[in-house]
Design a protein around this motif. Structure first.
Motif, short mmCIF file in Angstrom:
data_model
loop_
_atom_site.label_atom_id
_atom_site.label_comp_id
_atom_site.label_asym_id
_atom_site.label_seq_id
_atom_site.Cartn_x
_atom_site.Cartn_y
_atom_site.Cartn_z
N GLU A 139 -12.18 41.11 53.28
CA GLU A 139 -12.86 41.95 52.28
C GLU A 139 -13.38 41.11 51.12
OE1 GLU A 139 -10.92 46.29 51.97
OE2 GLU A 139 -9.46 44.66 51.75
N ILE A 140 -12.56 40.20 50.65
CA ILE A 140 -12.96 39.35 49.53
C ILE A 140 -14.15 38.47 49.92
CG2 ILE A 140 -12.20 37.51 47.97
CD1 ILE A 140 -9.30 38.66 48.46
N GLU A 141 -14.08 37.92 51.13
CA GLU A 141 -15.14 37.04 51.60
C GLU A 141 -16.46 37.79 51.76
OE1 GLU A 141 -15.22 33.20 54.43
OE2 GLU A 141 -14.31 34.99 55.30
N GLN A 142 -16.40 39.03 52.18
CA GLN A 142 -17.61 39.81 52.41
C GLN A 142 -18.17 40.44 51.14
OE1 GLN A 142 -16.55 42.70 55.40
NE2 GLN A 142 -16.12 41.14 56.96
N LYS A 143 -17.29 40.95 50.27
CA LYS A 143 -17.75 41.79 49.16
C LYS A 143 -17.78 41.09 47.80
CE LYS A 143 -16.54 46.19 51.27
NZ LYS A 143 -15.97 47.53 51.06
N MET B 263 -19.25 51.33 43.71
CA MET B 263 -20.07 50.28 43.14
C MET B 263 -19.88 48.99 43.94
SD MET B 263 -19.67 50.89 39.02
CE MET B 263 -21.12 49.92 38.61
N SER B 264 -20.56 47.94 43.52
CA SER B 264 -20.47 46.64 44.17
C SER B 264 -20.46 45.58 43.08
CB SER B 264 -21.68 46.43 45.08
OG SER B 264 -22.87 46.39 44.30
N VAL B 265 -20.24 44.34 43.47
CA VAL B 265 -20.24 43.25 42.49
C VAL B 265 -21.59 43.16 41.77
CG1 VAL B 265 -20.08 40.76 42.18
CG2 VAL B 265 -18.43 41.93 43.64
N PRO B 266 -22.74 43.17 42.46
CA PRO B 266 -24.01 43.11 41.73
C PRO B 266 -24.19 44.26 40.74
CG PRO B 266 -24.37 42.60 44.04
CD PRO B 266 -22.95 43.08 43.93
N GLU B 267 -23.73 45.45 41.11
CA GLU B 267 -23.86 46.59 40.21
C GLU B 267 -22.97 46.43 38.97
OE1 GLU B 267 -24.96 50.32 43.12
OE2 GLU B 267 -22.95 49.46 43.27
N VAL B 268 -21.76 45.94 39.18
CA VAL B 268 -20.86 45.71 38.04
C VAL B 268 -21.43 44.62 37.13
CG1 VAL B 268 -18.57 44.88 37.36
CG2 VAL B 268 -18.80 46.55 39.21
N LEU B 269 -21.93 43.54 37.70
CA LEU B 269 -22.52 42.47 36.89
C LEU B 269 -23.71 42.98 36.09
CD1 LEU B 269 -22.33 39.51 39.44
CD2 LEU B 269 -21.03 39.73 37.32
N HIS C 220 -21.41 36.70 45.73
CA HIS C 220 -22.17 37.18 44.59
C HIS C 220 -22.02 36.33 43.33
CE1 HIS C 220 -23.32 40.61 46.94
NE2 HIS C 220 -22.04 40.89 47.18
N GLY C 221 -21.41 35.16 43.42
CA GLY C 221 -21.35 34.31 42.24
C GLY C 221 -20.02 33.62 42.09
N ALA C 222 -19.99 32.70 41.15
CA ALA C 222 -18.78 31.95 40.85
C ALA C 222 -18.15 32.52 39.58
CB ALA C 222 -19.10 30.47 40.67
N ARG D 35 -11.15 47.71 41.53
CA ARG D 35 -11.54 48.84 42.40
C ARG D 35 -13.05 48.98 42.53
NH1 ARG D 35 -9.65 52.36 39.46
NH2 ARG D 35 -11.55 53.29 38.64
N ASN D 36 -13.78 48.84 41.43
CA ASN D 36 -15.23 49.03 41.47
C ASN D 36 -15.97 47.98 42.32
OD1 ASN D 36 -14.87 51.18 39.81
ND2 ASN D 36 -16.09 50.42 38.11
N LEU D 37 -15.32 46.88 42.61
CA LEU D 37 -15.98 45.83 43.39
C LEU D 37 -15.90 46.09 44.88
CD1 LEU D 37 -14.58 42.67 41.57
CD2 LEU D 37 -16.58 44.04 40.97
N PHE D 38 -15.02 47.01 45.29
CA PHE D 38 -14.75 47.18 46.71
C PHE D 38 -15.10 48.58 47.22
CE2 PHE D 38 -12.05 43.71 45.35
CZ PHE D 38 -12.17 42.79 46.38
N THR D 39 -15.75 49.40 46.39
CA THR D 39 -16.08 50.76 46.82
C THR D 39 -17.48 50.82 47.38
OG1 THR D 39 -16.76 51.26 44.54
CG2 THR D 39 -14.51 51.84 45.18
#
Length: 209
Positions: free
Chosen positions: A37-41, A1-7, A45-47, A205-209
């Motif tokens: 990784e944090i900067e890219q992923k 998943m990604s941050v947009p998908e989790v949100l 996607h938001g604050a 984990r779901n934010l970085f897969t």
């Protein structure tokens, strides 16, 4: 998943539970991931709050992004207190002495983090206050002058029925104690936690897969 998908999933579960949009905040757990990784992923996607459970990682990453809202979610040992200067919320208070030590440090810092009290989930290896200990612990910690916003818990793994029960019991006790913040749910179980009333979900984990 990604941050947009989790949100998107958070908003979907909020709506299904009849909760107002935005009533649940994502806490992005960055432990074990590099600054790149944090900067890219995550950051594009938001604050939302970023969280660490190790003192040294918190120190290094919060220095890279001091403007971010940082939370501490790990076990709090006395030698880690010094790393929490830039933290706005500590999720994992499980002993009264931890709040007393933070209150003492905060006098030097000029500001204090808010606190969540960790509620034990019944598993032998887990940490936290037993449910019957929480009312007395809450009064003792409030006496330090620090703000207690709510409760945190970790549900048992691989047992959905028990996880749901732990989340509902924690939400009920927070209400009874007059506390509004509920840090519940991680990558595998945050939809259950949201349905039970979580206001903060700790997803890594779901934010970085």
């Amino acid at each position: 998943m990604s941050v947009p998908e989790v949100l998107a999933r958070i908003r979907e579960v909020e709506a299904a539970a009849g909760r107002p949009a935005g009533s649940v905040r994502l806490v992005a757990v960055t432990k074990g991931h590099t600054l790149e990784e944090i900067e890219q992923k995550v950051l594009p996607h938001g604050a939302f709050p970023l969280a660490e459970n190790r003192g040294q990682e918190l120190r290094d990453k919060s220095a890279a992004w001091p403007e971010a809202e940082w939370h501490f979610i790990g076990p709090l040992q006395r030698n880690k207190i010094k790393y929490l200067r830039g933290v706005s919320l500590v999720h994992s208070i499980e002993e009264v002495w931890q709040a007393e030590a933070l209150a003492e440090a905060a006098q030097k810092w000029g500001h204090a983090p808010a606190l969540l009290l960790q509620r034990h989930n019944g598993e032998a290896r887990k940490h936290g206050f037993l449910p019957q200990e929480l009312p007395l612990a809450l009064r003792a910690i409030q006496a330090t002058g620090l703000e207690v916003r709510g409760l945190m818990t970790m549900a048992p793994y691989d047992d959905e029925a028990r996880a749901e029960a732990v989340f509902l019991e924690t939400a009920r006790q927070a209400h009874d104690l007059g506390l509004s913040e509920l840090s519940m749910g991680m990558s595998d179980d945050y939809p259950l936690a949201i349905a039970a009333g979580a206001t903060l979900v700790r997803v890594g984990r779901n934010l970085f897969t």
